[in-house]
Design an enzyme around this catalytic site. Sequence first.
Site, PDB file in Angstrom:
ATOM      1  N   GLU A  69      -5.348 -12.242 -39.771  1.00 46.80           N
ATOM      2  CA  GLU A  69      -5.038 -13.514 -40.424  1.00 46.80           C
ATOM      3  C   GLU A  69      -6.071 -13.841 -41.491  1.00 46.80           C
ATOM      4  O   GLU A  69      -5.745 -14.318 -42.580  1.00 46.80           O
ATOM      5  CB  GLU A  69      -4.987 -14.626 -39.371  1.00 46.80           C
ATOM      6  CG  GLU A  69      -4.412 -15.955 -39.878  1.00 46.80           C
ATOM      7  CD  GLU A  69      -5.472 -16.903 -40.416  1.00 46.80           C
ATOM      8  OE1 GLU A  69      -5.110 -17.970 -40.936  1.00 46.80           O
ATOM      9  OE2 GLU A  69      -6.682 -16.578 -40.316  1.00 46.80           O
ATOM     10  N   ASP A 118      -8.209 -12.404 -34.809  1.00 39.40           N
ATOM     11  CA  ASP A 118      -9.407 -12.045 -35.563  1.00 39.40           C
ATOM     12  C   ASP A 118     -10.229 -13.265 -35.939  1.00 39.40           C
ATOM     13  O   ASP A 118      -9.777 -14.406 -35.816  1.00 39.40           O
ATOM     14  CB  ASP A 118      -9.029 -11.262 -36.820  1.00 39.40           C
ATOM     15  CG  ASP A 118      -8.107 -12.045 -37.747  1.00 39.40           C
ATOM     16  OD1 ASP A 118      -7.230 -12.779 -37.249  1.00 39.40           O
ATOM     17  OD2 ASP A 118      -8.248 -11.925 -38.976  1.00 39.40           O
TER      18      ASP A 118
END
Length: 486
Positions: A146, A79
Amino acid sequence: MTTSQLPAQPAHLWQHFYELCKIPRPSGKEQAVRSYIIQLAEQRNLNYQVDKTGNLVVYVPASPGHEAAETVAIQNHMDMVTVKTGDKEHNFEQDALQLMVEDGWLTADRTTLGADNGVGAAAALAAMTDEEVIHPALELVFTVEEETGLYGASGLDASLLNATRMINLDTEDWGEVYIGCAGGYGYKATRDFRIDSADSTLKPYLVHLKGLSGGHSGLEIHRQLGNANQLLAELLIDCSDLSWALESFRGGVAHNVIAREASALVYIDPAQEGKWRFRMEQASQRWLSYLPEADQGLSWSLKPSTDSSHEVLSVADRDLLLGLVVAMPHGAQNYSFAQPADLVNLSCNLAVVNLVAGQLTIQTSLRFFNANETSGLKYKIENIFKAYALEMEVILDYPGWNPNFDSALVAQAAGIAEQVTGEQAQLKAIHAGLECGILLSKKPDMDVVSFGPTIRGAHSPSERLEISTVEPFWQMLTLLLKELAA
């Protein structure tokens, strides 16, 4: 920007990075990028596993003749932070990034670039697809979410991993070898305020503060950048002697981003508009006298608004809310004596302040190396929330990664860094929440190191990747893999 102007070597790394830049990958919506990686794996008949959290592990056999070497994990997250400037039209769930090259840096047009951690993920994929790379058996670990709190790493099924050595590629200063990272702790606090009808003699205006640098709440917290939430609250307090009411307050985007913009919908006496503009100018002069160079673009706007509900807080509740915002801790709290120039031991980021229809939400996060050192700061924040009658919940809680100066992997990485750069490698800890600490808590037998090319402005629209550091970064990774395969 034409494709021919974009950097092209090392070929496999850049090709994968450009593909990642075409794929929307906000936190929690990594399906498309995961599918891209799985497609690459299937084209090469590689095994892979997806755990229940959505993390992906791709298993790459060792180069011929190196099957006896111990398996190595290469770890990155899929991400990216999705932040843009107010004048940029961009849908992070649909649109490809628009890349540009400026003075030796790769950047995106008024959005985050996603080099954090896209360039590391691209390097891992390049190690998989470039047949010239000599490596042991690899476990390519790609985690989700994350950037919202390391939730992917926290939910990783560690039984999918056999590696006892791990290379993390999520740090942002080329030439430095990272051997430790901060842990994190965060709060979400809420309160409902009663709302009343605005005085009909007052008219709605939107106050907007913009132009601050913002950025990564760990890597850039030592720069003493302005926090838009607190600066806007200060301005509104400056105007408390005028006749006005507050409908909404919106500032910040995420727990790990320093707030760069904030706005408030206020009801003011049109006859006092000149006084508001004068107070804004006074505030700007005050702040620009001490804010760092990166924040010298600070600006204000005050415009009549047609997007209003005419429902506002009482003056007492307005002042209570503003007092809360300026009372909250923000910034570096303690510095390291070992790395006094840039390493912070303990920090706090007042990340989000959101008041809509009388409902207030605040997000604030802490970073630390020693969890014991957080107790005083936690007590301070929790008691402020209690004093202001907010309901509180913990939304972040992850461990740090304590440096291991006896690490064999660190010694190998440092030696290769010196070989590539011609200079002695700097061993450092980073005031950011890498996934290494969480993964080590799941696999304590793992030897870990982290390095990466130079990235600046992560988590902000000014995010940029220094092109000249990418090729030596790739060289270091491939040389380390070759040594680990021996």
